[in-house]
Design a protein around this motif. Sequence first.
Motif, PDB file in Angstrom:
ATOM      1  N   HIS A 215      10.013  -7.039  -4.508  1.00 58.94           N
ATOM      2  CA  HIS A 215       8.773  -6.631  -3.834  1.00 58.94           C
ATOM      3  C   HIS A 215       7.580  -6.616  -4.798  1.00 58.94           C
ATOM      4  O   HIS A 215       6.705  -5.751  -4.706  1.00 58.94           O
TER       5      HIS A 215
ATOM      6  N   LYS B 198       5.085  -8.721  -5.073  1.00 60.82           N
ATOM      7  CA  LYS B 198       3.808  -9.027  -4.410  1.00 60.82           C
ATOM      8  C   LYS B 198       3.215  -7.763  -3.787  1.00 60.82           C
ATOM      9  O   LYS B 198       1.999  -7.539  -3.836  1.00 60.82           O
ATOM     10  N   MET B 199       4.080  -6.926  -3.231  1.00 57.72           N
ATOM     11  CA  MET B 199       3.598  -5.694  -2.635  1.00 57.72           C
ATOM     12  C   MET B 199       3.024  -4.751  -3.705  1.00 57.72           C
ATOM     13  O   MET B 199       2.027  -4.061  -3.473  1.00 57.72           O
TER      14      MET B 199
ATOM     15  N   ASN C  72       1.545  -5.717  -6.507  1.00 59.65           N
ATOM     16  CA  ASN C  72       0.225  -6.247  -6.852  1.00 59.65           C
ATOM     17  C   ASN C  72      -0.798  -5.937  -5.768  1.00 59.65           C
ATOM     18  O   ASN C  72      -1.939  -5.563  -6.064  1.00 59.65           O
ATOM     19  N   ASP C  73      -0.400  -6.120  -4.513  1.00 57.24           N
ATOM     20  CA  ASP C  73      -1.336  -5.886  -3.416  1.00 57.24           C
ATOM     21  C   ASP C  73      -1.707  -4.415  -3.292  1.00 57.24           C
ATOM     22  O   ASP C  73      -2.841  -4.083  -2.924  1.00 57.24           O
ATOM     23  N   THR C  74      -0.774  -3.520  -3.607  1.00 58.22           N
ATOM     24  CA  THR C  74      -1.006  -2.090  -3.418  1.00 58.22           C
ATOM     25  C   THR C  74      -1.694  -1.458  -4.630  1.00 58.22           C
ATOM     26  O   THR C  74      -2.651  -0.684  -4.480  1.00 58.22           O
ATOM     27  N   TYR C  75      -1.242  -1.797  -5.812  1.00 58.67           N
ATOM     28  CA  TYR C  75      -1.722  -1.111  -7.016  1.00 58.67           C
ATOM     29  C   TYR C  75      -2.597  -1.997  -7.908  1.00 58.67           C
ATOM     30  O   TYR C  75      -3.138  -1.509  -8.904  1.00 58.67           O
ATOM     31  N   GLY C  76      -2.716  -3.271  -7.599  1.00 64.39           N
ATOM     32  CA  GLY C  76      -3.556  -4.163  -8.387  1.00 64.39           C
ATOM     33  C   GLY C  76      -2.744  -4.971  -9.383  1.00 64.39           C
ATOM     34  O   GLY C  76      -1.651  -4.585  -9.797  1.00 64.39           O
ATOM     35  N   HIS C  77      -3.316  -6.110  -9.774  1.00 65.75           N
ATOM     36  CA  HIS C  77      -2.612  -6.998 -10.705  1.00 65.75           C
ATOM     37  C   HIS C  77      -2.489  -6.395 -12.102  1.00 65.75           C
ATOM     38  O   HIS C  77      -1.541  -6.724 -12.830  1.00 65.75           O
TER      39      HIS C  77
ATOM     40  N   GLY D 101       0.556  -4.423 -12.010  1.00 64.34           N
ATOM     41  CA  GLY D 101       1.677  -5.359 -11.968  1.00 64.34           C
ATOM     42  C   GLY D 101       1.978  -5.957 -13.327  1.00 64.34           C
ATOM     43  O   GLY D 101       3.148  -6.106 -13.713  1.00 64.34           O
TER      44      GLY D 101
END
Length: 330
Positions: A201, A203-204, A206-211, A214
């Motif tokens: 997960h 991608k989730m 990155n999408d939720t907490y930022g790159h 990540g």
Amino acid sequence: MVGATLYPLKQPAWIWALLFLNGFVWPHIAYWLAKRSQSPFLREHLHLQLDAASGGFWVALMGFNPLGSCLILMMLWMNNIAAGGFRLFLRGVVTSLAGLLMGLLVVRSFLHWEFNLSSDPVMIYAALPMLVIYPLAIGSITYRFAMQLHSQKELLKHLSRTDGLTGLFNRSYWEERVLALINQTQRSGQPLCLVLLDVDHFKMINDTYGHGRGDQILQQIAQCLQVNLREHELLGRYGGEEFALALANTSLPAALATAERLRQAVATMNFADEHEPRLAPLCCSISLGLAPWQPGISFLEWQRAADQALYQAKREGRNRSCIYQPQESP
């Protein structure tokens, strides 16, 4: 050395003042100018040309004394060839000739001049320190440059082999090392296993907490994997959130035990935000696919088998290790 050669010629005071300025003032002015130049390298080349011209000037004023003339021109031309190669050396020769002509013009216009072809003991003793110290100084500088070049070469080699984010081997160098392991395995017959692992997960995350967060997690996972592996176990970043591990001289059950150890180590980690320690840490997991090396298959087929095992681990719910199971053709 130049002073000892000029002394018997009874030169006037302004010649001695000029020698003092050239020898003890000009170097500091040249250094000051180079430090403040937009192109210090080119500026220093210009200074070396001026030095070569001054060398020719003093050769004329020394009456072409063989010892003094050869020594000062050798020093200045050595500077040129060390700093700019043969091309700068030739330019230095030309500017030395120009300085020589200027010196002859000055001598003819203002001074009593004669050839000074003999070297008394004072001249010889004055030249000896430069004959010893200057080559040692050039050798020391050359050694320092060689060590800097070696250090930069090693740094470039390291950068070309490692992933900039995690510090692990990058894909191209990792594959190069694995191909060498395959050749070794074909000769020795020892087992070899490939493990592909992927962050679940991601991608989730990155999408939720930022790159940025990540990237931190990838770095922390890479550190965790390295801590739990032995030095000869070949780990690399395969791309994105995927890592690859080659286990030489390792049977399939031992490789599965290693994969499970890595999976559990990651699953029990708390991934804190290094920039915001007050934020609650995250939990992550990895899925792993294993494939043993089989004689006669290509590296691409081997990688595809481990990839299929990784996809199987994903389909079965993630956070698990799966071994590649070949399927019969219909």
